[in-house]
Design a protein around this motif. Structure first.
Motif, PDB file in Angstrom:
ATOM      1  N   LYS A  93       7.181   0.419   5.717  1.00  0.00           N
ATOM      2  CA  LYS A  93       5.797   0.384   5.236  1.00  0.00           C
ATOM      3  C   LYS A  93       4.892   1.155   6.185  1.00  0.00           C
ATOM      4  N   THR A  94       3.831   1.727   5.631  1.00  0.00           N
ATOM      5  CA  THR A  94       2.870   2.468   6.434  1.00  0.00           C
ATOM      6  C   THR A  94       2.021   1.498   7.248  1.00  0.00           C
ATOM      7  N   GLN A 141      -0.060  -0.538   4.910  1.00  0.00           N
ATOM      8  CA  GLN A 141       0.726  -1.531   4.192  1.00  0.00           C
ATOM      9  C   GLN A 141       1.170  -2.673   5.106  1.00  0.00           C
ATOM     10  N   ASN A 142       1.463  -2.384   6.392  1.00  0.00           N
ATOM     11  CA  ASN A 142       1.835  -3.439   7.329  1.00  0.00           C
ATOM     12  C   ASN A 142       0.697  -4.426   7.529  1.00  0.00           C
ATOM     13  N   PHE A 171      -0.071  -6.370   4.247  1.00  0.00           N
ATOM     14  CA  PHE A 171       1.006  -7.266   3.826  1.00  0.00           C
ATOM     15  C   PHE A 171       0.600  -8.737   3.945  1.00  0.00           C
ATOM     16  N   GLN A 224      -1.880  -9.593   1.163  1.00  0.00           N
ATOM     17  CA  GLN A 224      -1.309  -9.591  -0.186  1.00  0.00           C
ATOM     18  C   GLN A 224      -0.529 -10.869  -0.466  1.00  0.00           C
TER      19      GLN A 224
END
Length: 382
Positions: free
Chosen positions: A95-96, A99-100, A103, A106
């Motif tokens: 993950k970018t 995204q990290n 995460f 989410q």
């Protein structure tokens, strides 16, 4: 905010407790260092605060909740208010950066609009603005640790736990991470950090709780690391090649003068550099250390004189040790063979960290993530 009440922790299979009757309280907004030798109980304290372990005796109260009475089903919701930063970063490699960090938000069900706003803000806070699309392997060690800190702060926790966050970083990067943690604390977040970095503890002059063999031995409001004699030093020894050659040259000079004085029938302890005897038989000193050593150990040749004189080797007790070199040559030849080289302190190899499978990290559970149930929210909200 955090309270330990006579906490004792025993692990199965060990005779000595990891923590023994530890008692302290951390108020809201404080920065606390946990210091001590390896095995003193620092990590055990952090695991109790994160509710990875429960005390064998006593109570651990965090954010107003007694963690002994907290059910396992409610632990993930409690951990949403406690951020954790580890020594090994624990980033998701596929993950970018964006995204990290996103995460954590989410998984707990944050809205898309909140994520799009919160992630850039926290990345800017840790100094990673503009690097949202990079992957962990494209970042330096310090940048990866900043991503880990941003992920811990994404849900705006009230407590931030840091377990040796600078352990894998170089000194300059470690300073940047410490300055970042200080800014986070200045914003109102309570920070509890376990560390061996004596320099940072001494410079920051924050509260220091020292543990030794599982017991709390010091609680100082504006303290330093304490005794650093147990911390190994990695500084290399100074080079001694040129000094050794100069000292050998001085010793050979004294021996030569003593031999000349004995050959002339004079007391070698009173012959000075201006005596005629020393000037009469002045001979060049070999510049090569090996040759000098051989010359010193070889029997002395007879000195030519009008009358034959028996050469007498001076006793070791008659040769005064030089207080300082009488003369140092302008240029010292360096030894050419490896055996003549002075001992060095070899660099200590540092083993690379093994790559851990993401599935084995227990990342979601340790960060306080899991399936959300509306009636399971506990503790204060951020």
């Amino acid at each position: 905010m955090i309270r330990f009440e006579n906490v004792t922790k025993r692990f199965r299979g060990t005779s000595k407790p990891a923590l023994n009757n530890v008692d302290f309280e951390v108020p809201r907004g404080e920065f606390v260092f946990l210091v001590g030798a390896s095995g003193s109980g620092k990590s055990s304290c952090l695991r109790l605060i994160l509710r990875e372990e429960t005390p064998s005796e006593g109570r651990v109260v965090v954010l107003g909740r007694d963690l002994r009475t907290l059910s396992n089903r409610k632990v993930p919701y409690f951990r949403r208010h406690v951020g954790a930063v580890f020594q090994d970063f624990r980033l998701l490699p596929t993950k970018t950066v964006f995204q990290n960090v996103a995460f954590t938000l989410q998984v707990i069900g944050s809205s898309r609009g909140f994520i799009q706003q919160a992630v850039p803000e926290v990345l800017a806070l840790v100094g990673l603005a503009g690097k949202e699309k990079r992957f962990p392997h494209e970042l330096s060690g310090g940048e990866q640790q900043r991503v880990a800190i941003a992920r811990a702060l994404a849900n705006r926790p009230q407590v931030l736990l840091a377990d040796e966050p600078t352990g894998n970083l170089d000194p300059a990067t470690s300073v940047d991470i410490m300055q970042l943690l200080a800014r986070i604390n200045a914003g109102g977040t309570t920070v509890v950090m376990a560390t061996h970095e004596a320099g940072f503890v001494d410079q920051m002059q924050r509260r220091v709780i020292e543990l030794a063999h599982g017991e709390m031995v010091r609680d100082e409001r504006h303290g330093g690391y304490g005794d650093t004699s147990g911390i190994p030093s990695l500084r290399p020894e100074p080079e001694r090649g040129a000094a050794a050659v100069a000292a050998l040259t001085a010793v050979l000079e004294v021996q030569r003068e003593a031999t000349i004085a004995a050959a002339a029938g004079l007391d070698p302890t009173i012959v000075g550099p201006d005596d005629d005897v020393a000037d009469a038989a002045s001979a060049p000193i070999p510049s090569d250390p090996a040759a000098s050593a051989l010359a010193a150990s070889a029997p002395a040749a007879p000195v030519l004189a009008p009358q034959p004189v028996t050469v007498v080797e001076p006793d070791a007790a008659d040769v005064p040790p030089p207080a300082r070199p009488a003369a140092v040559p302008d240029r010292v030849e360096e030894p050419e063979t490896a055996s003549d080289l002075p001992p060095h302190t070899q660099p200590i190899p540092v083993a690379d960290l093994d790559e851990m499978d993401v599935a084995e990290l227990g990342l979601a559970d340790r960060l306080g993530l899991g399936e959300t149930e509306p009636d399971d929210e506990v503790g204060p909200t951020s």
